[in-house]
Enzyme design. Structure first.
Site, PDB file in Angstrom:
ATOM      1  N   LYS A 133     -39.002   9.428 -40.076  1.00  0.00           N
ATOM      2  CA  LYS A 133     -37.702   9.750 -39.489  1.00  0.00           C
ATOM      3  C   LYS A 133     -37.465  11.248 -39.493  1.00  0.00           C
ATOM      4  CE  LYS A 133     -33.792   9.449 -41.713  1.00  0.00           C
ATOM      5  NZ  LYS A 133     -32.586   8.960 -42.420  1.00  0.00           N
ATOM      6  N   ASP A 151     -32.610   6.065 -37.631  1.00  0.00           N
ATOM      7  CA  ASP A 151     -31.676   6.155 -38.743  1.00  0.00           C
ATOM      8  C   ASP A 151     -30.824   4.886 -38.753  1.00  0.00           C
ATOM      9  OD1 ASP A 151     -29.902   6.451 -36.648  1.00  0.00           O
ATOM     10  OD2 ASP A 151     -28.911   8.229 -37.475  1.00  0.00           O
TER      11      ASP A 151
END
Length: 241
Positions: A133, A151
């Site tokens: 991420k 997310d």
């Protein structure tokens, strides 16, 4: 505004087309979609993204000017006094773990990458505290390399949209990558994050005020009456909290 989408009966081709329509529609709805973190270099964005874990972007943006001024280089993080760094990071929460990550990142960058943030996913994920991420955030916004950032917002919306059933971020990323054009990976993530903050909230999504309701199989999760739903839509200031 009833939806006619049944994601369970959808063909792979139909899902791909719908996913791309959603990305375009989100672009029209949120033309200002962008990363909320403030930065001026790959190192600053890397640091800000690490600090954003379990913390609002608004709070991170309040803290990072002091962090960036005190630690302008990877070497500065590597040589940081732990107590001082922890004190500066305290407002972001989990400050001890974050200090460990930043000091480790600084040392790794100095030792293995000449003090520079690498522009490759396989290199970024070797840094302490950096997963896919965080790596995709940096690659997409600093190096122009498309990446999907899963997310909490992107994960929630992609499941509500019926684009994945996965709760594991890496698997969800893979599902989304197969549906969305590669050139749109970064901006699609930004748009979904904006939509998640402004409209498609975790507890009470503003379904009746959502411009993509007809493409969403989860329509009805939140209030569908337009006036009631409109009261749930958040502006920039509220969404940044």
């Amino acid at each position: 505004m009833a939806t006619t989408v049944d994601a369970r009966a959808e063909t792979a081709l139909a899902r791909t087309r719908r996913a791309r329509r959603i990305v375009r529609a989100l672009g029209e709805l949120h033309p200002d979609a962008r990363i909320a973190l403030h930065f001026s270099s790959p190192l600053e964005l890397l640091v800000a993204t690490v600090l954003s874990a379990q913390c609002t972007d608004k709070k991170v943006n309040e803290v990072t000017p002091g962090v960036f001024a005190r630690y302008p280089t990877a070497a500065a993080y590597a040589a940081a006094d732990r107590d001082e760094l922890e004190a500066i990071l305290r407002p972001t929460g989990f400050f001890r773990a974050k200090a460990n990550s930043l000091m480790g990142i600084g040392a790794a960058l100095v030792e293995r990458f000449d003090g520079e943030v690498p522009g490759r996913l396989e290199a970024l994920v070797t840094l302490p505290g950096v997963g896919r991420k965080t790596a995709n955030v940096v690659l997409g916004h600093c190096f122009g390399i498309p990446g999907i950032t899963v997310d909490t917002h992107v994960g929630r919306l992609s499941r509500r949209f019926g684009l994945t059933t996965e709760t594991d971020p890496v698997r969800a990323e893979s599902d989304l990558a197969a549906l969305i054009e590669r050139r749109d990976w970064t901006i699609a993530s930004d748009r979904m994050i904006f939509h998640g903050r402004r409209v498609c909230h975790a507890r009470r999504p503003a379904c009746g005020a959502c411009a993509i309701a007809r493409m969403c199989p989860s329509f009805g999760t939140g209030p569908t009456e337009p006036a009631e739903a409109a009261r749930l839509v958040r502006g920039d200031a509220e969404a940044a909290r």
